[in-house]
Design an enzyme around this catalytic site. Structure first.
Site, PDB file in Angstrom:
ATOM      1  N   ARG A   1       0.780  -1.242   0.000  1.00  0.00           N
ATOM      2  CA  ARG A   1       0.000   0.000   0.000  1.00  0.00           C
ATOM      3  C   ARG A   1       0.811   1.293   0.000  1.00  0.00           C
ATOM      4  O   ARG A   1       0.216   2.366  -0.044  1.00  0.00           O
ATOM      5  CB  ARG A   1      -0.977   0.023   1.187  1.00  0.00           C
ATOM      6  CG  ARG A   1      -1.982  -1.123   1.226  1.00  0.00           C
ATOM      7  CD  ARG A   1      -2.789  -1.211  -0.033  1.00  0.00           C
ATOM      8  NE  ARG A   1      -3.940  -2.090   0.088  1.00  0.00           N
ATOM      9  CZ  ARG A   1      -4.675  -2.525  -0.926  1.00  0.00           C
ATOM     10  NH1 ARG A   1      -4.356  -2.145  -2.163  1.00  0.00           N
ATOM     11  NH2 ARG A   1      -5.701  -3.320  -0.737  1.00  0.00           N
TER      12      ARG A   1
ATOM     13  N   HIS B   1      -3.674 -10.670 -13.747  1.00  0.00           N
ATOM     14  CA  HIS B   1      -4.993 -10.720 -13.122  1.00  0.00           C
ATOM     15  C   HIS B   1      -5.989 -10.943 -14.249  1.00  0.00           C
ATOM     16  O   HIS B   1      -6.217 -10.059 -15.064  1.00  0.00           O
ATOM     17  CB  HIS B   1      -5.291  -9.414 -12.386  1.00  0.00           C
ATOM     18  CG  HIS B   1      -6.637  -9.375 -11.731  1.00  0.00           C
ATOM     19  ND1 HIS B   1      -6.806  -8.992 -10.424  1.00  0.00           N
ATOM     20  CD2 HIS B   1      -7.885  -9.653 -12.181  1.00  0.00           C
ATOM     21  CE1 HIS B   1      -8.081  -9.029 -10.096  1.00  0.00           C
ATOM     22  NE2 HIS B   1      -8.761  -9.435 -11.163  1.00  0.00           N
TER      23      HIS B   1
ATOM     24  N   HIS C   1      -3.927 -15.472  -8.415  1.00  0.00           N
ATOM     25  CA  HIS C   1      -5.135 -15.805  -7.642  1.00  0.00           C
ATOM     26  C   HIS C   1      -6.211 -16.558  -8.441  1.00  0.00           C
ATOM     27  O   HIS C   1      -7.359 -16.109  -8.527  1.00  0.00           O
ATOM     28  CB  HIS C   1      -5.738 -14.572  -6.977  1.00  0.00           C
ATOM     29  CG  HIS C   1      -5.808 -13.329  -7.824  1.00  0.00           C
ATOM     30  ND1 HIS C   1      -6.341 -13.302  -9.101  1.00  0.00           N
ATOM     31  CD2 HIS C   1      -5.397 -12.059  -7.567  1.00  0.00           C
ATOM     32  CE1 HIS C   1      -6.264 -12.079  -9.569  1.00  0.00           C
ATOM     33  NE2 HIS C   1      -5.693 -11.308  -8.668  1.00  0.00           N
TER      34      HIS C   1
ATOM     35  N   ASP D   1      -2.179 -12.493  -2.128  1.00  0.00           N
ATOM     36  CA  ASP D   1      -2.868 -11.286  -2.590  1.00  0.00           C
ATOM     37  C   ASP D   1      -3.227 -10.426  -1.376  1.00  0.00           C
ATOM     38  O   ASP D   1      -4.330  -9.883  -1.277  1.00  0.00           O
ATOM     39  CB  ASP D   1      -4.104 -11.629  -3.409  1.00  0.00           C
ATOM     40  CG  ASP D   1      -4.695 -10.431  -4.147  1.00  0.00           C
ATOM     41  OD1 ASP D   1      -4.026  -9.366  -4.205  1.00  0.00           O
ATOM     42  OD2 ASP D   1      -5.831 -10.545  -4.666  1.00  0.00           O
TER      43      ASP D   1
ATOM     44  N   HIS E   1      -7.455  -3.387   3.868  1.00  0.00           N
ATOM     45  CA  HIS E   1      -8.233  -2.150   3.969  1.00  0.00           C
ATOM     46  C   HIS E   1      -8.652  -2.004   5.429  1.00  0.00           C
ATOM     47  O   HIS E   1      -8.696  -2.981   6.172  1.00  0.00           O
ATOM     48  CB  HIS E   1      -9.480  -2.202   3.081  1.00  0.00           C
ATOM     49  CG  HIS E   1      -9.206  -2.423   1.631  1.00  0.00           C
ATOM     50  ND1 HIS E   1      -8.771  -1.427   0.792  1.00  0.00           N
ATOM     51  CD2 HIS E   1      -9.279  -3.553   0.871  1.00  0.00           C
ATOM     52  CE1 HIS E   1      -8.613  -1.918  -0.433  1.00  0.00           C
ATOM     53  NE2 HIS E   1      -8.906  -3.207  -0.409  1.00  0.00           N
TER      54      HIS E   1
END
Length: 423
Positions: free
Chosen positions: A59, A173, A224, A292, A296
């Site tokens: 992040r 992705h 993923h 992954d 948050h």
């Protein structure tokens, strides 16, 4: 020198391991090494190669209220992860030399080693990225996703071709937004997100990405994968793939309890698909587990299903959850080492990591395989302070070493020693 005596390795053999702490390397592995320097008695303990998490979002820059390199890497170390690969969808995204250099400065706070992936957007600067020590391209979004990193097929083709020229891995992705179920948008239940981002959208995008990769002879890695057909499509053409712990252990059956905290991309699938994904992890079809890790805050996730951001934390609980499965007999410890260390080191070109062998880096994790702990978000070290695995059971490390440096031991942290694996 440091000698770890009487350790049980993942293959079940009992070995002594001598570490050159100054060089950060494993000096010798044997059944009866002469003691030299400090000695750790690991009788009854399991010694594993440090895990390599090939897919994290720490992040920074841009979103330090969610996670930082310091908090994310402490969480990694506490979970037995000694190398992480950070993805480019930060703010600014890592798509040119300036943004890469800025991220390296922030990564100086890392407790574990790291790789940094370069991103692809319409204004990316590939010459600048490939002039830097990037680990790979990706996560490249051939998809509609949270953020603004999704790209058109022409740009995807261009990026794959450029990566092939440099023999770089492209982490993809894969979701085809044209196959999302728009009717699901009329719903507001937690299952709506899974209904919207269909399994067919993943399978179609995996197949298309692999077709493009094959045209260029590129090294594609599918991030993923959440469906058995997506896994099979990747393996059928020689691409590698990863599965996350949340797609391995959680299904739509858990969404009533998780609510919007269970929203991620791709979404949770049916229990039947989850079981088939787990089977492919166990039987060797899946190459690796990667988290992954996408934290948050609780406040951000506590929203409607359409407004909550996608993503869950996972870097600290990956190895403990897998070790618990091994303790129960659902996986072998050797398979866990393959999934978390040996294969990631091979796929991403990290020959000094991933194995307990003479000459390799002393990235090591020591655990008591019979000592379990209930997973609680309040006990974890990610800045977000929650986990989708609240109340589950894990086997956590007693000791984590990065290049011979103790970065975590019995709940205490050492110093940040992380280095770029490409330097």
């Amino acid at each position: 020198m440091l000698t770890i005596r009487n350790a049980t390795l993942a293959d079940g053999s009992k070995r002594d391991v001598r570490i050159e702490t100054d060089a950060g390397r494993i000096a010798a592995v044997g059944s009866s090494l002469t003691e030299s320097g400090e000695v750790v008695d690991a009788a009854g303990k399991l010694l594993l190669p440090g895990a390599i998490d090939a897919h994290v979002h720490f992040r920074q820059p841009g979103f330090p209220h969610k996670e930082t390199w310091e908090t994310g890497s402490r969480s990694a170390a506490a979970g037995g992860v000694t190398t992480v690969v950070d993805q480019p969808n930060t703010n600014p995204p890592t798509v040119d030399g300036e943004s890469f250099d800025a991220k390296v400065v922030l990564a100086a706070d890392s407790y574990v080693d790291y790789g940094i992936n370069g991103g692809v957007t319409p204004d990316w600067k590939p010459d600048e990225l490939f002039d830097r020590p990037i680990l790979a391209l990706g996560e490249v979004f051939l998809a509609d996703s949270t953020g603004k990193m999704g790209i058109e097929e022409d740009l995807f083709r261009s990026a794959v071709g450029r990566a092939a020229d440099d023999y770089a891995v492209v982490t993809v992705h894969a979701e085809n937004a044209e196959l999302f179920d728009r009717d699901a948008k009329s719903r507001d239940d937690p299952n709506a997100w899974s209904a919207y981002r269909t399994a067919e959208a993943e399978v179609d995008a995996v197949e298309r990405a692999c077709e493009i990769g094959a045209e260029f002879g590129a090294r594609l890695h599918i991030a993923h994968t959440s469906t058995p057909k997506g896994i099979d499509a990747a393996r059928d053409v020689g691409a590698t793939c990863e599965v996350t712990p949340h797609h391995m252990f959680l299904s739509r059956d858990h969404l009533e309890e998780l609510g919007t905290f269970g929203r991620m991309n791709p979404p949770l699938r049916s229990e039947k698909r989850r079981e088939e994904v787990f089977a492919r992890v166990a039987n060797g079809t899946v190459d690796m587990i990667a988290t992954d890790h996408a934290p948050h805050t609780r406040e951000e996730k506590d929203a409607s299903i359409w407004n909550a951001p996608s993503g869950v934390p996972g870097v600290e609980t990956m190895l403990p959850l897998l070790l618990e499965q091994a303790r129960k007999g659902n996986l072998s410890y050797d398979r866990v080492a393959d999934l978390t260390a040996r294969t990631p080191s091979k796929v991403f070109g990290l020959p000094r990591k991933g194995r307990i062998e003479e000459g390799r880096m002393a990235d090591l994790v020591l655990v008591d395989p019979d000592e379990t702990r209930e997973i609680r978000g309040d006990d974890l070290h990610s800045k977000c302070g929650w986990t989708p695995f609240e109340g589950w059971t894990g086997v956590f490390p007693e000791l984590t070493m990065v290049r011979g440096n103790v970065v975590f031991e019995d709940g205490e942290f050492g110093d940040p020693v992380g280095e770029n694996v490409r330097d």
